[in-house]
Design a protein around this motif. Structure first.
Motif, mmCIF file in Angstrom:
data_model
loop_
_atom_site.group_PDB
_atom_site.id
_atom_site.type_symbol
_atom_site.label_atom_id
_atom_site.label_comp_id
_atom_site.label_asym_id
_atom_site.label_seq_id
_atom_site.Cartn_x
_atom_site.Cartn_y
_atom_site.Cartn_z
ATOM 1 N N ILE A 1 -11.470 10.033 -2.324
ATOM 2 C CA ILE A 1 -10.259 9.303 -2.709
ATOM 3 C C ILE A 1 -9.042 10.212 -2.598
ATOM 4 C CG2 ILE A 1 -9.054 8.270 -4.679
ATOM 5 C CD1 ILE A 1 -11.709 7.026 -5.498
ATOM 6 N N THR B 1 -6.126 9.397 0.141
ATOM 7 C CA THR B 1 -4.792 9.055 -0.333
ATOM 8 C C THR B 1 -3.739 9.999 0.208
ATOM 9 O OG1 THR B 1 -5.770 8.232 -2.394
ATOM 10 C CG2 THR B 1 -3.395 8.602 -2.388
ATOM 11 N N TRP C 1 -12.683 2.166 -4.841
ATOM 12 C CA TRP C 1 -11.589 2.740 -5.627
ATOM 13 C C TRP C 1 -11.653 2.233 -7.062
ATOM 14 C CZ3 TRP C 1 -6.579 5.038 -3.844
ATOM 15 C CH2 TRP C 1 -6.746 5.715 -2.629
ATOM 16 N N GLN D 1 -11.786 7.189 -9.489
ATOM 17 C CA GLN D 1 -10.454 7.788 -9.455
ATOM 18 C C GLN D 1 -10.233 8.801 -10.570
ATOM 19 O OE1 GLN D 1 -7.019 5.127 -8.736
ATOM 20 N NE2 GLN D 1 -8.507 3.474 -8.534
#
Length: 254
Positions: free
Chosen positions: A9, A13, A24, A29
């Motif tokens: 992640i 990103t 996600w 996260q």
């Protein structure tokens, strides 16, 4: 596996490095910002490799600086430069706080953003045209340091909005884990600076600290807190300042 998903992640990103697709979810996260500085390590290693090739092939200052300035954008996808430009537009408007926050969300690019981006890349190219591969460790540390400070600000600084990417990451972030990880990154950066270039390394660390302090003041005064765009603005400023100290001052002392 949870940590691997968090790494995916973070890189998905904040970089253009291909990563496997992951869900996600809030759980995935939670620790992603712990690995945000590793994106900076990837940027720094790419730049270090480029400087080594420049020294190997005896390339001139123009190619060294121009491609060197482009590499961080290519690796990161320009996400932080986008925030830098949006923040310049918002500040150039001379509007009240609420209007500045609206400008940050505007998809259009103003003249001040374009001029600021051009000036930034020229300055970055000029600095890196003086860089050498034997400064690579300290240069790579600049990109890790800026992201470690940015991740700490994510969990520590007040937020200007309840919505947005930065607020979303802040809500799901495991604060103690992010703080501990980023303090470890800061310690490693300090060791890298002081081992590679003791005097200029100390100056670079001090400069980064001043940038972070100004980031807090700037975001509170003009926006009521930080946002993802302002975080990008800080990251770009911090990198430019620490690289200037590392390359221009450190290069004279080596």
């Amino acid at each position: 596996m949870r940590l691997m998903r968090a790494i995916a992640i973070a890189f998905s990103t904040y970089s253009r490095i291909p990563m496997p697709r992951v869900d996600w979810s809030e759980e995935n996260q939670r620790y992603s910002m712990c690995f945000f500085p590793l994106v900076g390590l990837a940027v720094g290693l790419a730049l270090w490799l480029w400087l080594w090739l420049c020294d190997l092939w005896a390339l001139g200052a123009f190619a060294r600086g121009a491609i060197g300035a482009a590499l961080p954008l290519l690796v990161s996808g320009g996400i932080h430069m986008d925030g830098f430009m949006d923040t310049l537009d918002a500040m150039a408007s001379w509007q009240p706080r609420e209007k500045r926050l609206e400008i940050l969300k505007d998809v259009h690019t103003g003249a001040f953003a374009v001029m600021g981006c051009g000036a930034y890349l020229l300055a970055m190219a000029g600095i890196l045209s003086e860089a050498r591969a034997d400064q690579g460790l300290a240069i790579a540390a600049c990109f890790v340091l800026s992201r470690a400070l940015s991740a700490l600000a994510l969990v520590w600084f007040p937020k200007a909005r309840k919505g947005g990417m930065l607020a979303g990451f802040a809500r799901t972030a495991q604060e103690k884990a992010v703080t501990g990880a980023c303090c470890a990154y800061l310690a490693l950066c300090a060791a890298a600076f002081l081992c590679a270039q003791p005097l200029s390394g100390a100056l670079a660390l001090a400069a980064a600290g001043l940038c972070a302090a100004y980031y807090f003041f700037f975001s509170r005064k003009y926006f009521g807190g930080t946002t993802g765009d302002i975080a990008g603005w800080f990251l770009q400023i911090s990198e430019l300042v620490t690289l200037a100290v590392t390359v221009l001052i450190g290069g004279r002392l080596l």
